[in-house]
Motif scaffolding. Structure first.
Motif, PDB file in Angstrom:
ATOM      1  N   ALA A  60      51.572  22.731 126.131  1.00 15.53           N
ATOM      2  CA  ALA A  60      52.718  21.969 125.629  1.00 15.53           C
ATOM      3  C   ALA A  60      53.832  22.900 125.166  1.00 15.53           C
ATOM      4  N   LEU A  61      53.472  23.970 124.463  1.00 13.19           N
ATOM      5  CA  LEU A  61      54.472  24.924 123.989  1.00 13.19           C
ATOM      6  C   LEU A  61      55.194  25.577 125.158  1.00 13.19           C
ATOM      7  N   ILE A  62      54.447  25.987 126.159  1.00 13.58           N
ATOM      8  CA  ILE A  62      55.053  26.638 127.319  1.00 13.58           C
ATOM      9  C   ILE A  62      56.024  25.693 128.019  1.00 13.58           C
ATOM     10  N   ARG A  63      55.676  24.437 128.143  1.00 13.61           N
ATOM     11  CA  ARG A  63      56.560  23.485 128.823  1.00 13.61           C
ATOM     12  C   ARG A  63      57.884  23.341 128.070  1.00 13.61           C
ATOM     13  N   HIS A  64      57.835  23.353 126.757  1.00 16.18           N
ATOM     14  CA  HIS A  64      59.074  23.346 125.982  1.00 16.18           C
ATOM     15  C   HIS A  64      59.838  24.654 126.183  1.00 16.18           C
ATOM     16  N   GLY A  65      59.106  25.761 126.251  1.00 15.25           N
ATOM     17  CA  GLY A  65      59.756  27.041 126.461  1.00 15.25           C
ATOM     18  C   GLY A  65      60.473  27.148 127.789  1.00 15.25           C
ATOM     19  N   ARG A  66      59.928  26.537 128.818  1.00 14.85           N
ATOM     20  CA  ARG A  66      60.567  26.567 130.137  1.00 14.85           C
ATOM     21  C   ARG A  66      61.990  26.006 130.061  1.00 14.85           C
ATOM     22  N   CYS A  67      62.156  24.926 129.290  1.00 15.26           N
ATOM     23  CA  CYS A  67      63.467  24.284 129.196  1.00 15.26           C
ATOM     24  C   CYS A  67      64.505  25.209 128.566  1.00 15.26           C
ATOM     25  N   ALA A  68      64.053  26.121 127.725  1.00 12.41           N
ATOM     26  CA  ALA A  68      64.946  27.080 127.071  1.00 12.41           C
ATOM     27  C   ALA A  68      64.969  28.427 127.792  1.00 12.41           C
ATOM     28  N   GLN A  69      64.353  28.487 128.959  1.00 10.06           N
ATOM     29  CA  GLN A  69      64.296  29.716 129.752  1.00 10.06           C
ATOM     30  C   GLN A  69      63.643  30.872 128.974  1.00 10.06           C
ATOM     31  N   VAL A  70      62.617  30.518 128.206  1.00 10.62           N
ATOM     32  CA  VAL A  70      61.882  31.509 127.423  1.00 10.62           C
ATOM     33  C   VAL A  70      60.829  32.162 128.322  1.00 10.62           C
ATOM     34  N   PRO A  71      60.788  33.484 128.395  1.00  8.48           N
ATOM     35  CA  PRO A  71      59.775  34.135 129.224  1.00  8.48           C
ATOM     36  C   PRO A  71      58.367  33.938 128.671  1.00  8.48           C
ATOM     37  N   VAL A  72      57.403  33.918 129.572  1.00 10.13           N
ATOM     38  CA  VAL A  72      55.998  33.745 129.212  1.00 10.13           C
ATOM     39  C   VAL A  72      55.217  34.954 129.711  1.00 10.13           C
ATOM     40  N   TYR A 211      61.912  24.653 117.212  1.00 13.45           N
ATOM     41  CA  TYR A 211      62.590  25.940 117.386  1.00 13.45           C
ATOM     42  C   TYR A 211      63.022  26.130 118.831  1.00 13.45           C
ATOM     43  N   LEU A 212      62.119  25.835 119.770  1.00 13.34           N
ATOM     44  CA  LEU A 212      62.450  25.976 121.191  1.00 13.34           C
ATOM     45  C   LEU A 212      63.478  24.938 121.626  1.00 13.34           C
ATOM     46  N   GLN A 213      63.393  23.731 121.099  1.00 15.79           N
ATOM     47  CA  GLN A 213      64.355  22.694 121.459  1.00 15.79           C
ATOM     48  C   GLN A 213      65.759  23.054 120.999  1.00 15.79           C
ATOM     49  N   ALA A 214      65.876  23.711 119.845  1.00 13.65           N
ATOM     50  CA  ALA A 214      67.184  24.169 119.374  1.00 13.65           C
ATOM     51  C   ALA A 214      67.747  25.205 120.337  1.00 13.65           C
ATOM     52  N   LEU A 215      66.894  26.065 120.864  1.00 13.38           N
ATOM     53  CA  LEU A 215      67.338  27.049 121.850  1.00 13.38           C
ATOM     54  C   LEU A 215      67.741  26.364 123.151  1.00 13.38           C
ATOM     55  N   THR A 216      67.015  25.303 123.506  1.00 17.54           N
ATOM     56  CA  THR A 216      67.324  24.558 124.734  1.00 17.54           C
ATOM     57  C   THR A 216      68.745  24.006 124.676  1.00 17.54           C
ATOM     58  N   LYS A 217      69.166  23.510 123.519  1.00 15.47           N
ATOM     59  CA  LYS A 217      70.527  22.991 123.374  1.00 15.47           C
ATOM     60  C   LYS A 217      71.542  24.102 123.591  1.00 15.47           C
ATOM     61  N   GLY A 218      71.197  25.316 123.135  1.00 12.41           N
ATOM     62  CA  GLY A 218      72.080  26.436 123.370  1.00 12.41           C
ATOM     63  C   GLY A 218      72.186  26.794 124.835  1.00 12.41           C
ATOM     64  N   VAL A 219      71.051  26.696 125.546  1.00 11.23           N
ATOM     65  CA  VAL A 219      71.054  26.967 126.983  1.00 11.23           C
ATOM     66  C   VAL A 219      71.905  25.933 127.715  1.00 11.23           C
ATOM     67  N   ALA A 220      71.781  24.656 127.273  1.00  8.81           N
ATOM     68  CA  ALA A 220      72.532  23.591 127.935  1.00  8.81           C
ATOM     69  C   ALA A 220      74.029  23.791 127.802  1.00  8.81           C
TER      70      ALA A 220
END
Length: 221
Positions: A60-72, A211-220
């Motif tokens: 679940a965490l990784i799937r949220h990270g994908r939206c923010a282009q977070v490396p795994v 935390y990741l969702q906040a980054l996702t908004k920045g990516v958007a």
């Protein structure tokens, strides 16, 4: 809760000593998944335990990270036949159950329930810390990472060792509680306590995803 487990005054003692402050949450995190391989997530192996819930939370965490282009970054422990059968790796004398973690076997393969993607990175290690003797530091620096979201197994072994080396390498450490696991609850809780006190922030999965969702908004944007 802490005092009930470790004795009265534990929280106050650590706070008075200046431990337990919150770490900085950077804008360029990476998700580091430590040793969620079959040899650790399948109780059929000597080194394994049933970590179904940990795998699910990490997914679940990784799937949220994908939206923010977070490396795994995934890690695995894998030994050559010479290392597994001989005395060159001192750790295997202490923990002989890990001799099953041989290169090329299903034991060292990532748990198939994880959402592995071709964009992800894989680091092979021989010891507890994902940093010791590996390319992880240079990889994270090359990705301009400032914060590590640490998942995996086991909390008292490779996760704790990786948390210590991560903060010593200059990365903020966040450990989502649901995303790490161990063979027994006592070592798990004790090491989460130590990580929270000294090395990083132990948070819940909802906090990590926010935390990741906040980054996702920045990516958007």
């Amino acid at each position: 809760m802490t005092d009930a487990v470790y004795g009265p005054g534990t929280d106050q003692t650590y706070a008075a000593a200046g431990f337990g402050e919150a770490v900085r949450r950077g804008s360029r995190p990476a998700i580091v998944v430590v040793d969620l391989t079959n040899g650790f997530t399948d109780p059929g192996y000597p080194s394994g335990a049933d970590l179904t819930d940990v795998v699910a939370a990490t997914t679940a965490l990784i799937r949220h990270g994908r939206c923010a282009q977070v490396p795994v970054v995934y890690t695995t422990i894998a030994y050559t036949a010479a290392e597994a059968d001989g005395d060159a790796v001192t750790w295997l004398t202490k923990a002989p159950g890990m001799r099953v973690l041989r290169e090329g076997t299903p034991a060292v393969a990532l748990d198939p329930r994880l959402p592995v993607d071709p964009r992800d990175h894989l680091v092979t290690k021989k010891g507890a810390s994902a940093f010791f003797g590996t390319t992880l530091t240079s990889l994270l620096c090359g990705l301009h990472v400032d914060t590590v979201l640490l998942c995996g197994a086991t909390t008292s072994g490779c996760v704790r060792a990786t948390a210590v080396d991560a903060v010593q390498s200059g990365f903020s450490v966040l450990v989502p509680r649901e995303c790490v696991g161990d063979r027994a609850p006592g070592p798990h809780e004790a090491n989460l306590f130590d990580i929270q006190a000294k090395y990083g922030d132990v948070i819940d999965l909802d906090t990590a995803t926010s935390y990741l969702q906040a980054l996702t908004k920045g990516v958007a944007r």
